[in-house]
Design an enzyme around this catalytic site. Structure first.
Site, short mmCIF file in Angstrom:
data_model
loop_
_atom_site.label_atom_id
_atom_site.label_comp_id
_atom_site.label_asym_id
_atom_site.label_seq_id
_atom_site.Cartn_x
_atom_site.Cartn_y
_atom_site.Cartn_z
N GLU A 19 0.84 -1.20 0.00
CA GLU A 19 0.00 0.00 0.00
C GLU A 19 0.87 1.25 0.00
OE1 GLU A 19 -3.05 0.99 0.09
OE2 GLU A 19 -4.36 -0.67 0.65
N ASN A 172 -9.43 5.80 3.00
CA ASN A 172 -8.51 5.26 2.01
C ASN A 172 -7.83 6.37 1.22
OD1 ASN A 172 -7.29 2.86 1.10
ND2 ASN A 172 -9.25 1.81 1.10
N ASP A 220 -9.97 2.48 -3.78
CA ASP A 220 -8.86 2.34 -2.83
C ASP A 220 -7.90 3.51 -2.99
OD1 ASP A 220 -6.92 1.31 -1.08
OD2 ASP A 220 -7.34 -0.74 -1.63
#
Ligand code: BGC
Ligand code: CA
Length: 313
Positions: A19, A172, A220
């Site tokens: 991420e 997010n 996301d």
């Protein structure tokens, strides 16, 4: 017409939940987090060297583990170090000159920001980034689907933490327009990306409106490019999409894995789009059909990025 693009595997990192990539233009390194195992990765695309360290917990396999301290996000600081959103709060630490140097066990000098914690039994920090004003914005997500409401927070360089937005489902992707007047934000539970008006002097948030809704998959990580277009990872669909400022779908990068999580421009001239992906929640049978889940992909999409914002400490 929507352009179709592809991406290649750049790093076989085999992360659980890669991420929050960020390109360090000074060190010419790509960093990203593997959230649950609590790893921060570094990749030097010129030398082809890849390493990682665990800033807060024990280093160990890339799976959720009891001895890991999850890292939701990492940002770069003006003094050349890192700012972290750990599982339950914020911390600072120096750059790791050698990405293979190890983690807490090897004595990484982490400095926690005292006086602020979220309840890590029900939630954890997720995506975050330094803002154009030199602070660090990061939000939380519940561990379970029926968990409590979460929030978006701002860490100031003097250590003060402010809640910017409450009632968040799953905080997010986030980024700001080049003129600092718009804040793009994905609450994944809301099914899309919203734009907030932002005060260009202070960053204070104003009116909120829907920018794009995704029909399938989960919105996301996101990033704006130098032309003001939005790149959005749609978790569960294998797609990273580019939307124009009017909200039109301009391009789709189709990946051979289902779960792209985020992206950042890096490399020479900021012309390579690096995409993080996850193997979180995939069954062994699914991993067998998408063996590159958890790897880092690279695409030359014909657009360029912007240098990252830095935390003013
Ligand atoms: C979270 C993951 C989640 C995904 C899709 C990510 O930002 O870290 O845990 O599965 O978003 O909602
Ligand atoms: Ca994310």
């Amino acid at each position: 017409m929507t352009r179709q693009l592809t991406a290649d595997v750049a790093v076989q990192s085999q992360c659980y939940l890669a991420e929050g990539p960020v390109w360090d233009p000074a060190a010419r390194l790509l960093h990203w987090v593997d959230i649950n195992p609590g790893h921060v990765h570094a990749f030097d695309p010129v030398a082809g060297v890849h390493g990682r360290f665990a800033p807060a917990g024990q280093d160990g396999p890339a799976v959720p583990r009891d001895d890991a301290v999850p890292v939701g996000a990492v940002g770069l600081t003006r003094s050349g170090g890192f700012v972290f959103a750990l599982v339950d709060g914020f911390a600072l630490g120096p750059a790791q000159p050698d990405p293979n140097q190890g983690g807490a066990g090897a004595g990484y000098p982490l400095t926690r920001v005292e006086g602020f914690r979220v309840d890590a039994s029900v939630m954890r920090f997720n995506d975050g980034k330094p803002s154009p004003w030199g602070d660090f914005w990061a939000g939380t997500m519940p561990w379970k689907a029926d968990g409590p409401a979460c929030a978006l927070y701002r860490l100031a360089p003097d250590g003060r933490v402010t809640e910017l937005l409450g009632g968040v489902g799953l905080s997010n992707g986030l980024d700001w327009s080049g003129d600092r007047k718009a804040f793009y934000y994905a609450d994944s539970r809301s099914g899309g990306v919203d734009i907030f008006a932002a005060d260009p002097e202070t960053g204070e948030l104003g009116a909120r409106r829907r920018f794009v809704t995704v029909e399938a998959g989960i919105p996301d990580g996101l990033a704006l490019d130098a032309e003001g277009c939005l790149w959005l990872a749609v978790f569960g669909t294998g797609e990273v999409r580019r939307y124009t400022p009017d909200g039109d779908l301009d391009a789709v990068i189709r990946l051979p894995v289902d779960q792209p999580t985020s992206m950042a421009f890096g490399g020479r001239d900021l012309s390579t789009l690096y995409i993080t992906t996850a193997r979180e929640a995939l069954t062994p049978a699914q991993v067998a059909t998408q063996p590159h889940a958890g790897d880092i992909f690279a695409c030359a999409p014909g657009a360029t990025g912007r240098p990252p914002n830095l935390f003013a400490a």
